[in-house]
Design a protein around this motif. Structure first.
Motif, PDB file in Angstrom:
ATOM      1  N   GLY A  57       0.803  -1.221   0.000  1.00 55.56           N
ATOM      2  CA  GLY A  57       0.000   0.000   0.000  1.00 55.56           C
ATOM      3  C   GLY A  57       0.834   1.268   0.000  1.00 55.56           C
ATOM      4  N   ALA A  58       2.114   1.172  -0.353  1.00 56.36           N
ATOM      5  CA  ALA A  58       2.997   2.337  -0.325  1.00 56.36           C
ATOM      6  C   ALA A  58       2.586   3.358  -1.382  1.00 56.36           C
ATOM      7  N   LYS A  59       2.794   4.641  -1.067  1.00 55.84           N
ATOM      8  CA  LYS A  59       2.428   5.709  -2.000  1.00 55.84           C
ATOM      9  C   LYS A  59       3.382   5.750  -3.196  1.00 55.84           C
ATOM     10  N   THR A  60       4.671   5.503  -2.959  1.00 55.26           N
ATOM     11  CA  THR A  60       5.646   5.456  -4.044  1.00 55.26           C
ATOM     12  C   THR A  60       6.226   4.048  -4.126  1.00 55.26           C
ATOM     13  N   VAL A  61       6.469   3.601  -5.360  1.00 55.83           N
ATOM     14  CA  VAL A  61       6.933   2.240  -5.597  1.00 55.83           C
ATOM     15  C   VAL A  61       8.109   2.297  -6.567  1.00 55.83           C
ATOM     16  N   ALA A  62       9.143   1.500  -6.305  1.00 52.26           N
ATOM     17  CA  ALA A  62      10.295   1.429  -7.193  1.00 52.26           C
ATOM     18  C   ALA A  62      10.024   0.414  -8.298  1.00 52.26           C
ATOM     19  N   CYS A  63      10.384   0.780  -9.518  1.00 53.35           N
ATOM     20  CA  CYS A  63      10.213  -0.104 -10.667  1.00 53.35           C
ATOM     21  C   CYS A  63      11.237  -1.239 -10.577  1.00 53.35           C
ATOM     22  N   PRO A  64      10.807  -2.493 -10.732  1.00 54.09           N
ATOM     23  CA  PRO A  64      11.757  -3.599 -10.657  1.00 54.09           C
ATOM     24  C   PRO A  64      12.674  -3.684 -11.881  1.00 54.09           C
TER      25      PRO A  64
END
Length: 79
Positions: A57-64
């Motif tokens: 549910g994080a607001k920002t996500v790192a692209c794998p």
């Protein structure tokens, strides 16, 4: 009340059509709910356009794929 063969066939056809309609509506409703849940988890990277699913549910996500930070949801920023 006496049920004739014609009435029996008519009731059977109408009942079958009604059941098909009800099951179709139920199926479409469940399918739409599943699509909405899946779309909420789906993220497209703004830098490399890699599509991936993230359940946190994080607001920002790192692209794998490239490691760029992406905001969840529709981002309206330009540039």
């Amino acid at each position: 009340m006496e049920l004739t063969l014609t009435d029996f066939v008519l009731f059977t056809l109408v009942g079958s059509c009604a059941l098909v309609l009800v099951f179709t509506l139920i199926s479409r409703t469940f399918h739409a709910r599943a699509e909405t849940r899946s779309a909420a988890k789906r993220i497209v990277c703004r830098l490399c356009l890699h599509a991936f699913e993230e359940a946190s549910g994080a607001k920002t996500v790192a692209c794998p794929h490239c490691g760029a930070t992406n905001e969840r949801g529709r981002c309206r920023r330009l540039g």
